[in-house]
Design an enzyme around this catalytic site. Structure first.
Site, short mmCIF file in Angstrom:
data_model
loop_
_atom_site.label_atom_id
_atom_site.label_comp_id
_atom_site.label_asym_id
_atom_site.label_seq_id
_atom_site.Cartn_x
_atom_site.Cartn_y
_atom_site.Cartn_z
N ASN A 245 32.74 41.96 40.97
CA ASN A 245 33.28 43.06 41.78
C ASN A 245 33.16 44.35 40.99
OD1 ASN A 245 34.81 44.83 43.30
ND2 ASN A 245 36.79 43.94 42.71
N TRP A 246 32.27 45.22 41.44
CA TRP A 246 32.02 46.44 40.66
C TRP A 246 33.01 47.55 40.94
CZ3 TRP A 246 25.95 47.02 41.20
CH2 TRP A 246 25.34 45.96 40.51
N LYS A 247 33.88 47.37 41.89
CA LYS A 247 34.87 48.40 42.24
C LYS A 247 34.15 49.74 42.46
CE LYS A 247 38.04 45.75 39.48
NZ LYS A 247 39.44 45.59 39.18
N HIS B 75 41.49 42.21 48.55
CA HIS B 75 41.61 42.40 47.10
C HIS B 75 42.94 43.11 46.81
CE1 HIS B 75 40.91 43.92 43.05
NE2 HIS B 75 39.98 42.97 42.95
N GLU C 199 43.75 45.43 44.93
CA GLU C 199 43.71 46.90 44.89
C GLU C 199 43.74 47.48 46.31
OE1 GLU C 199 40.32 47.31 42.28
OE2 GLU C 199 41.53 46.52 40.65
N GLU D 28 43.72 35.53 42.28
CA GLU D 28 43.71 36.62 41.31
C GLU D 28 45.14 37.06 41.03
OE1 GLU D 28 39.75 38.72 41.09
OE2 GLU D 28 40.77 39.67 42.75
N GLY E 164 42.36 43.57 35.38
CA GLY E 164 42.10 44.80 34.63
C GLY E 164 43.05 45.02 33.47
N SER F 271 40.68 39.37 34.43
CA SER F 271 40.26 39.48 33.03
C SER F 271 39.38 38.32 32.56
CB SER F 271 41.48 39.66 32.13
OG SER F 271 42.17 40.85 32.48
N GLY G 231 35.72 41.43 37.36
CA GLY G 231 35.70 42.88 37.54
C GLY G 231 35.00 43.54 36.36
N GLY G 232 35.78 44.00 35.39
CA GLY G 232 35.26 44.78 34.26
C GLY G 232 34.04 44.16 33.59
#
Ligand code: PEP
Length: 251
Positions: A10-12, A93, A95, A165, A171, A208, A229-230
């Site tokens: 997931n590149w956000k 998600h 967010e 998640e 994150g 993470s 993600g990151g």
């Protein structure tokens, strides 16, 4: 049944269209396809056309979608617009839920709309830290799955994946331990088997995930993939996570 792994990034709100294109090319060059392995990236909307059809080893998903097909919904993207561009859509998600106030009812409508459009939803669920500390993790997950999956029927189940998640792990650099994740995955597996007997629904862990913990997480019995993600923003770290899956597949 042999194991299968779904490794998703997931590149956000990162990467321009040109950067996304370069990334997908470089990623595809960095791993070998294997039976049982699915790799997907979820770029921002503005990159979707640029990465389409670049390499069949890297599937494409969208990070969000509105549930109406068309209309006066400024700034939104509909299932019809995504249908020819992506295979997957992230739904719910944390967010989206926390920052953009999407409620369970919205998430349910989005999930049903992805299915109606022939897309594959990846439904994200998870608890906050206070909920975990109050011993309410499983109740929260049950409630989300009950409401978010309401109305799913028959063959639609085969197109759904669920991502567990924990919000406190997204994150933050603080991942759930493999045992904590496995406990929730087992619980989700049980609920899904009751709802959709005979369907082996993929359940991804997210929060993470990095090259240092991916092998151990993916080794857990009920973890069938990871949503990253990151660490999915760099070819080096994302391909290292993919290699954990390949190692466990014996490829
Ligand atoms: C995510 O965005 O779904 C996620 C799990 O992020 P991170 O890997 O950075 O915690």
């Amino acid at each position: 049944m042999g194991r299968e792994y779904f490794i998703a990034g997931n590149w956000k709100m990162f990467k321009t269209a040109a950067e996304s294109r370069r990334f997908v090319r470089d990623l595809a060059a960095a791993f070998t396809a294997a039976p049982g392995l699915t790799v997907a990236v979820f770029p921002p909307f503005t990159s979707l056309a640029a990465v389409q059809g670049l390499d069949p080893k890297v599937r494409i998903g969208a990070q969000n979608m509105f549930y109406e097909e068309k209309g006066a919904f400024t700034g939104e993207i509909s299932p019809l617009m995504l249908k020819d561009l992506v295979e997957y859509v992230l739904v719910g998600h944390s967010e989206r839920r926390e920052i953009f106030h999407e409620g369970d009812e919205d998430v349910n409508q989005k999930l049903l709309a992805t299915l109606k459009a022939g897309l594959k939803p990846v439904l994200c669920v998870g608890e906050t830290l206070p909920e975990r500390e109050a011993g309410r993790t499983l109740d929260k997950i049950r409630g989300q799955l009950e409401s978010n999956l309401a109305g799913v029927a028959g063959s639609q189940w085969a197109r759904i994946a669920v991502a567990y998640e924990p919000i406190w792990a997204i994150g933050t650099g603080r991942n759930a331990t493999p045992e904590q994740a496995q406990e929730v995955h087992r619980f989700i597996r049980g609920l899904l088997e009751d709802k959709a007997p005979g369907n082996r629904i993929q359940i991804l862990y997210g929060g993470s995930v990095k090259p240092e913990n991916s092998l151990e997480l993916l080794s857990q019995e009920d973890i069938s993939g990871v949503l990253v993600g990151g660490a999915s923003l760099k070819v080096e770290s994302f391909s290292a996570i993919i290699r954990s899956g390949l190692t466990l597949l014996g490829a």
